[in-house]
Design an enzyme around this catalytic site. Sequence first.
Site, PDB file in Angstrom:
ATOM      1  N   ASP A   1      -7.018   4.339  -4.675  1.00  0.00           N
ATOM      2  CA  ASP A   1      -7.644   4.171  -3.349  1.00  0.00           C
ATOM      3  C   ASP A   1      -8.286   5.539  -3.060  1.00  0.00           C
ATOM      4  OD1 ASP A   1      -7.724   2.148  -0.944  1.00  0.00           O
ATOM      5  OD2 ASP A   1      -7.327   4.074  -0.003  1.00  0.00           O
TER       6      ASP A   1
ATOM      7  N   LYS B   1       0.855  -1.188   0.000  1.00  0.00           N
ATOM      8  CA  LYS B   1       0.000   0.000   0.000  1.00  0.00           C
ATOM      9  C   LYS B   1       0.887   1.231   0.000  1.00  0.00           C
ATOM     10  CE  LYS B   1      -4.382   1.112   0.135  1.00  0.00           C
ATOM     11  NZ  LYS B   1      -5.521   0.333  -0.391  1.00  0.00           N
TER      12      LYS B   1
HETATM   13  P1  NDP Z   1     -12.917   7.812  -2.912  1.00  0.00           P
HETATM   14  O1  NDP Z   1     -11.852   8.805  -2.680  1.00  0.00           O
HETATM   15  O2  NDP Z   1     -13.463   7.628  -4.279  1.00  0.00           O
HETATM   16  O3  NDP Z   1     -14.150   8.087  -1.942  1.00  0.00           O
HETATM   17  C1  NDP Z   1     -13.998   8.110  -0.568  1.00  0.00           C
HETATM   18  C2  NDP Z   1     -15.321   8.460   0.081  1.00  0.00           C
HETATM   19  O4  NDP Z   1     -15.212   8.291   1.494  1.00  0.00           O
HETATM   20  C3  NDP Z   1     -15.709   9.908  -0.137  1.00  0.00           C
HETATM   21  O5  NDP Z   1     -17.105  10.022  -0.124  1.00  0.00           O
HETATM   22  C4  NDP Z   1     -15.073  10.591   1.067  1.00  0.00           C
HETATM   23  O6  NDP Z   1     -15.680  11.816   1.408  1.00  0.00           O
HETATM   24  C5  NDP Z   1     -15.309   9.569   2.146  1.00  0.00           C
HETATM   25  N1  NDP Z   1     -14.243   9.670   3.142  1.00  0.00           N
HETATM   26  C6  NDP Z   1     -12.920   9.498   2.940  1.00  0.00           C
HETATM   27  N2  NDP Z   1     -12.220   9.692   4.068  1.00  0.00           N
HETATM   28  C7  NDP Z   1     -13.122  10.017   4.991  1.00  0.00           C
HETATM   29  C8  NDP Z   1     -13.032  10.339   6.349  1.00  0.00           C
HETATM   30  N3  NDP Z   1     -11.848  10.364   6.994  1.00  0.00           N
HETATM   31  N4  NDP Z   1     -14.182  10.598   7.018  1.00  0.00           N
HETATM   32  C9  NDP Z   1     -15.388  10.567   6.366  1.00  0.00           C
HETATM   33  N5  NDP Z   1     -15.545  10.273   5.063  1.00  0.00           N
HETATM   34  C10 NDP Z   1     -14.424   9.996   4.399  1.00  0.00           C
HETATM   35  O7  NDP Z   1     -12.333   6.427  -2.350  1.00  0.00           O
HETATM   36  P2  NDP Z   1     -12.830   4.947  -2.640  1.00  0.00           P
HETATM   37  O8  NDP Z   1     -14.299   4.903  -2.851  1.00  0.00           O
HETATM   38  O9  NDP Z   1     -11.942   4.374  -3.667  1.00  0.00           O
HETATM   39  O10 NDP Z   1     -12.450   4.237  -1.265  1.00  0.00           O
HETATM   40  C11 NDP Z   1     -13.385   4.103  -0.181  1.00  0.00           C
HETATM   41  C12 NDP Z   1     -12.929   2.966   0.723  1.00  0.00           C
HETATM   42  O11 NDP Z   1     -12.878   1.749  -0.031  1.00  0.00           O
HETATM   43  C13 NDP Z   1     -11.534   3.138   1.336  1.00  0.00           C
HETATM   44  O12 NDP Z   1     -11.522   2.526   2.608  1.00  0.00           O
HETATM   45  C14 NDP Z   1     -10.651   2.327   0.390  1.00  0.00           C
HETATM   46  O13 NDP Z   1      -9.473   1.885   1.024  1.00  0.00           O
HETATM   47  C15 NDP Z   1     -11.583   1.169   0.078  1.00  0.00           C
HETATM   48  N6  NDP Z   1     -11.309   0.406  -1.128  1.00  0.00           N
HETATM   49  C16 NDP Z   1     -11.189   1.015  -2.348  1.00  0.00           C
HETATM   50  C17 NDP Z   1     -10.971   0.248  -3.476  1.00  0.00           C
HETATM   51  C18 NDP Z   1     -10.911   0.840  -4.833  1.00  0.00           C
HETATM   52  O14 NDP Z   1     -10.769   0.074  -5.791  1.00  0.00           O
HETATM   53  N7  NDP Z   1     -11.033   2.141  -5.014  1.00  0.00           N
HETATM   54  C19 NDP Z   1     -10.790  -1.203  -3.392  1.00  0.00           C
HETATM   55  C20 NDP Z   1     -11.003  -1.742  -2.078  1.00  0.00           C
HETATM   56  C21 NDP Z   1     -11.228  -0.948  -1.001  1.00  0.00           C
HETATM   57  P3  NDP Z   1     -14.934  13.187   1.025  1.00  0.00           P
HETATM   58  O15 NDP Z   1     -14.997  13.272  -0.470  1.00  0.00           O
HETATM   59  O16 NDP Z   1     -15.684  14.242   1.728  1.00  0.00           O
HETATM   60  O17 NDP Z   1     -13.524  13.044   1.540  1.00  0.00           O
HETATM   61  O1  2IT Z   2      -7.843  -1.556  -1.004  1.00  0.00           O
HETATM   62  C1  2IT Z   2      -7.756  -2.018  -2.149  1.00  0.00           C
HETATM   63  O2  2IT Z   2      -7.868  -3.227  -2.366  1.00  0.00           O
HETATM   64  C2  2IT Z   2      -7.542  -1.093  -3.260  1.00  0.00           C
HETATM   65  N1  2IT Z   2      -7.488   0.111  -3.041  1.00  0.00           N
HETATM   66  C3  2IT Z   2      -7.371  -1.612  -4.650  1.00  0.00           C
HETATM   67  C4  2IT Z   2      -5.948  -2.075  -4.862  1.00  0.00           C
HETATM   68  C5  2IT Z   2      -5.609  -2.479  -6.274  1.00  0.00           C
HETATM   69  O3  2IT Z   2      -4.421  -2.793  -6.469  1.00  0.00           O
HETATM   70  O4  2IT Z   2      -6.464  -2.499  -7.153  1.00  0.00           O
END
Ligand code: NDP
Ligand code: 2IT
Length: 444
Positions: free
Chosen positions: A166, A126
């Site tokens: 992420d 990561k």
């Molecule tokens: P994005 O940046 O697209 O969206 C994040 C969302 O979560 C936004 O709505 C954001 O609000 C909110 N958020 C982030 N940090 C905080 C915080 N500290 N407190 C409150 N709200 C928060 O990220 P993703 O959708 O990609 O990721 C969301 C989660 O999913 C994370 O935990 C990530 O690790 C996990 N994840 C992502 C993957 C991927 O492929 N993208 C794969 C697997 C897991 P705001 O815009 O106001 O900050």
């Molecule tokens: O938390 C996760 O699994 C991710 N943000 C996606 C990682 C990836 O390599 O696609």
Amino acid sequence: MSYVDETIQMLKEKYSAQPEFIQATTEVLESIRPVIEAKEDEYKRDALLERLVEPDRQIIFRVPWIDRNGNAHVNTGYRVQFNNSIGPYKGGLRLHPSVNISIIKFLGFEQIFKNSLTGLPIGGAKGGSDFDPKGKTDREIMSFCKNFMLELYKYIGADTDVPAGDIGTGAREIGYMFGAYKRIRRTHEGVLTGKGLAYGGSLARTEATGYGLLYLTQEMLKCNGIDISGKTVLVSGSGNVAIYAIEKAQQLGAKVVTCSDSNGWVYDPDGIDLAALKEIKEVNRQRLTEYKKYRPDSEYHEGRGVWSVKADIALPCATQNELRIEDAKALVANGITAVAEGANMPTTAEAVKYLQSNGVLLAPAKAANAGGVATSALEMSQNSERLNWTFEKVDSKLKDIMVSIFHNMSDAAEKYGMGKNYVAGANIAGFEKVLDAMVEQGIC
Ligand code: NDP
Ligand code: 2IT
């Protein structure tokens, strides 16, 4: 004291300033206790657990960038390469002001077992930075991303370490980073995933984490005699994972009534208007306060509160520790059936215990959100064979992977007499393959 307990104690002493890392390692170590105890002397002699919880390497670097007024700024960049026993390091890059070494280490540690659960050959890593993308212009984002890659490129490669998106890192940021990598290394290779379709990206990667979350949730409910169609769903977050979780939940006939961002949350009793949400978040990059302009009958509330709404299924899709004990109590009081984690470690340890002891089906992140990284691995396959698969082909492989992850974690829980403790099942099933690979490769 048992080897597992010794290791947990060592971590608590050595990394007392890294609470998220201790939280993630403690949960996994507690779960794999029966596997370790079966050969405790051998594993202890070979320092297996110490080798598991200490990253292979942690790279921390300075990232200068220039803002719209010509002023320079400095952020801290991270890449933690945790474990490459079963394949090249793989995991996302988080850009958020809260990023620190504890958060990157917890995410990298979780990624080892998540990636193992996918059944594909990818190790755990990561990275990211405490850079805050909010309110920045495209040029500022570009300046940051290019400078970030100016250091990161030394440590990554298509067969070495393949970063992805992420929080705060989407297609735009991956594009800028890929451009910088290609220019420095003079090679067009699959060094990042989540790339644009024009230069090696995979169809369905954008949708994969959210869709995968719903495929696994649907299978978990089905195996417990429940049809997802007609159910009311709570989603937190409104980013990549949340948006495509809402899309697939709606396609499966469920009604999603909430979403949130870091400022507040929306309750839309008629069901979230996905087209409006995509326009606000994906196109205009605005705050959720805008949603009411599209849906006058919806409610916007400042602060936290998504988990106070009555529903059947909760899908936390924002960030770590966003679902706390008081939220778990509210969900149980409102008769929640299932919680499936789209975000990484969104439920506090106390809340996990409370939900499980009240009979709530809990699908842990490393299983439930593995669809994103699984599809990243499918992107790597397509890059290696220099071909592009259809959306249907990728989506159907994603669905098969998520169904099989559910059964692997469910079978592991059953095998070790843990009933429907899918948290333990996922930790054990993910760990077993890493264990075999580490043992077979000797002490290194
Ligand atoms: P994005 O940046 O697209 O969206 C994040 C969302 O979560 C936004 O709505 C954001 O609000 C909110 N958020 C982030 N940090 C905080 C915080 N500290 N407190 C409150 N709200 C928060 O990220 P993703 O959708 O990609 O990721 C969301 C989660 O999913 C994370 O935990 C990530 O690790 C996990 N994840 C992502 C993957 C991927 O492929 N993208 C794969 C697997 C897991 P705001 O815009 O106001 O900050
Ligand atoms: O938390 C996760 O699994 C991710 N943000 C996606 C990682 C990836 O390599 O696609």
